[in-house]
Structures are given as C-alpha cells and as structure tokens.
Design a protein around this motif. Structure first.
Motif, PDB file in Angstrom:
ATOM      1  N   TYR A 178      -2.292   2.280   4.689  1.00 33.40           N
ATOM      2  CA  TYR A 178      -1.635   1.397   5.416  1.00 33.40           C
ATOM      3  C   TYR A 178      -2.208   1.248   6.996  1.00 33.40           C
ATOM      4  O   TYR A 178      -2.031   0.024   7.525  1.00 33.40           O
ATOM      5  CB  TYR A 178      -0.103   1.519   5.241  1.00 33.40           C
ATOM      6  N   THR A 234      -8.846  -1.122  -3.512  1.00 27.86           N
ATOM      7  CA  THR A 234      -8.486  -0.190  -4.662  1.00 27.86           C
ATOM      8  C   THR A 234      -9.740   0.788  -4.611  1.00 27.86           C
ATOM      9  O   THR A 234     -10.775   0.642  -4.097  1.00 27.86           O
ATOM     10  CB  THR A 234      -8.496  -0.771  -6.084  1.00 27.86           C
ATOM     11  N   ASP A 243      -2.837  -3.000  -2.482  1.00 27.36           N
ATOM     12  CA  ASP A 243      -3.441  -1.898  -3.317  1.00 27.36           C
ATOM     13  C   ASP A 243      -3.100  -2.242  -4.723  1.00 27.36           C
ATOM     14  O   ASP A 243      -1.941  -2.270  -4.981  1.00 27.36           O
ATOM     15  CB  ASP A 243      -3.037  -0.501  -2.831  1.00 27.36           C
ATOM     16  N   LYS A 248     -12.429   1.311  -1.730  1.00 32.10           N
ATOM     17  CA  LYS A 248     -11.816   2.290  -1.018  1.00 32.10           C
ATOM     18  C   LYS A 248     -13.236   3.449  -1.241  1.00 32.10           C
ATOM     19  O   LYS A 248     -13.827   3.481  -2.204  1.00 32.10           O
ATOM     20  CB  LYS A 248     -10.714   3.037  -1.476  1.00 32.10           C
ATOM     21  N   GLU A 272       0.880  -1.164   0.089  1.00 28.58           N
ATOM     22  CA  GLU A 272      -0.001   0.131  -0.014  1.00 28.58           C
ATOM     23  C   GLU A 272       0.931   0.997  -0.046  1.00 28.58           C
ATOM     24  O   GLU A 272       1.799   1.279   0.808  1.00 28.58           O
ATOM     25  CB  GLU A 272      -0.995  -0.252   1.260  1.00 28.58           C
ATOM     26  N   GLN A 308       5.715   0.012  -0.641  1.00 28.54           N
ATOM     27  CA  GLN A 308       4.769   1.040  -1.302  1.00 28.54           C
ATOM     28  C   GLN A 308       5.053   1.319  -2.884  1.00 28.54           C
ATOM     29  O   GLN A 308       4.380   2.016  -3.393  1.00 28.54           O
ATOM     30  CB  GLN A 308       5.439   2.357  -0.824  1.00 28.54           C
TER      31      GLN A 308
END
Length: 254
Positions: free
Chosen positions: A13, A81, A56, A101, A7, A34
């Motif tokens: 996170y 996502t 993600d 999300k 993420e 990341q």
C-alpha cells in the motif's frame, strides 16, 4: 486524480502511495481497504468520486472481484497481484492493466500513462484484452546470471549456459567453452528461473541445456547418458524416473 487503493499488505500500500505521488503531486487517495468487505464499504461510499481504482486481486478474505460484483462501477481499474491466472476476470472488471508483483515504478507509470491515453473510455476492449494476454503469454525468464571469478564479477547470458550442476555445497554453471563458474542460486531456484523449453533437470544434480547436448546414449537399467557438446569429465545420467519426460522434451514435446 482521485484514487481508491484496495491492498491488504501495508508495504505494498505504501509503495502505491509513493508511486502515485512520484507520478504526480496532484493525485489524492480518497479511500483504502484491506479486505473484500472493507472494499465494498469504501466503493459504496466513495466509488463514484474516484478516477481510478488500484486493486490487489487476492485479499485476506477473498478476491477483490467480489467487491466489484457487489458494487458495480464503471471506473478504470489497475489490478496488482503476484499471480497471473486472473487476466480474463481483470479485463471483465474494467481492468485497463494487470501488473505483477514485485511492482516497479516503470510498470506502474506505464499503466497510468495508458489510463491517460484512454481518457476514461473503453472504446477498444478487444485491444485491451489482447494487451493483457500479450504481456502474460511471455513468461519472464532470467536472462543473465552473475558469477564471481576471483575478485571480478561477470554477467553470463543464460543463452550461453550449457549446464547447471550441484557439487557439495556449491552450484555451478558451465558455459559453451566448458568453463565452470559458481553461482549463488540453488538448483531448485534456478529451475524456476529458466525456460523449460531450453533447459531440463535430468536428475537431482544436473540441469541440462538443449544446446549443450551432443547426443544421447542408451545406458544401463533403462537410463540414458548424455554426451555434452562441451568438455565435461563427469557422467551426466538421466535418472530412471526422468527418462520419459526427457525424451518428450528432447523430441520437442513441450
């Protein structure tokens, strides 16, 4: 349960770590990344130890699928996502769920419950993809709008709203009785919140509900005039550039 989190947004996170601990204090984050390259590194080093990957899809340097292509792992993945166009790729990459999300704990915990039920197997891939597409095939439109009337706040079901319109600095909604009430949203925002099968933006100032239309008249300069099924004094005119798509919508073309 040992977890790797991929993420690139720090708040997201931290939310995942919080949700994991809330679900069970027996969870352990054994790796994090990341970017795609960082994900490749951590998956190579610790991927085999993990019980679950939280990923993600869109990272700063590309899609996280690229990391899984470079480091094939038969590990369950929950993809997280802000976009919904990657369902098939998520399924192909051992995805057991696909969360949109902004993430909620209820959605997250349901995914972990699903993982526990699968017990580490993927014996029914057809059902998995059906579950994903079932979730994504039903867009989540706003079901209610809050309005303030005097000192009182009311909740108006979207299905009862016949019209949204802008006047001056305010945006109003109109219910079946023809009562207009101020809402906090701009028309541009409202247009994204409501079903395009039920509502149509006929011009810059009006979004009309299908149930709010009594009939439609041919107006001057090839435009159309809507006669509402409720009491409303202002004229509702379909702008010239909206006439063709309006006819398609009104005739059930969507």
């Amino acid at each position: 349960m040992k977890v790797i989190i991929i993420e690139d947004e720090r708040p997201a996170y931290e939310k995942l770590v919080h949700f994991l601990k809330r679900y069970s204090d027996q969870t352990e984050v054994i790796g994090a990344a990341q970017s795609v390259q960082e994900a490749v590194d951590v998956l190579q080093q610790k991927g085999q130890q993990a019980d679950l990957l939280l990923m993600d899809i869109q990272l700063a340097d590309g899609l996280s699928f690229a990391a899984l292509d470079q480091v094939p792992l038969k590990k369950p993945v929950i993809f997280i996502t802000a976009y919904n166009q990657y369902a098939l790729e998520a399924f192909r990459a051992n995805g057991i769920d696909y969360l949109l999300k902004p993430l909620t704990y209820d959605a997250f915990s349901s995914s972990i419950d699903k993982l526990k039920q699968l017990s580490g197997t993927f014996s029914d891939p057809l059902q998995s993809i059906q579950d994903i597409y079932k979730k994504l095939s039903k867009p989540q439109y706003k079901e209610r709008f809050l309005v303030k009337i005097g000192d009182h706040i009311h909740s108006v079901p979207t299905e009862q709203i016949q019209l949204f319109f802008a006047e001056g600095r305010n945006t109003y909604l109109v219910n079946g009785a023809g009562r207009r009430m101020i809402t906090d949203y701009k028309l541009e925002t409202i247009e994204e919140m409501i079903s395009p099968e039920q509502f149509f933006r006929v011009n810059r100032s009006y979004i009309m509900s299908l149930t709010g239309i009594k009939d439609v008249l041919v107006y001057s300069n090839s435009r159309l005039k809507i006669n509402p099924s409720f009491d409303f004094k202002e004229e509702i005119i379909v702008s010239r550039e909206k006439v063709a798509p309006f006819k398609e919508w009104f005739g059930g073309g969507i």
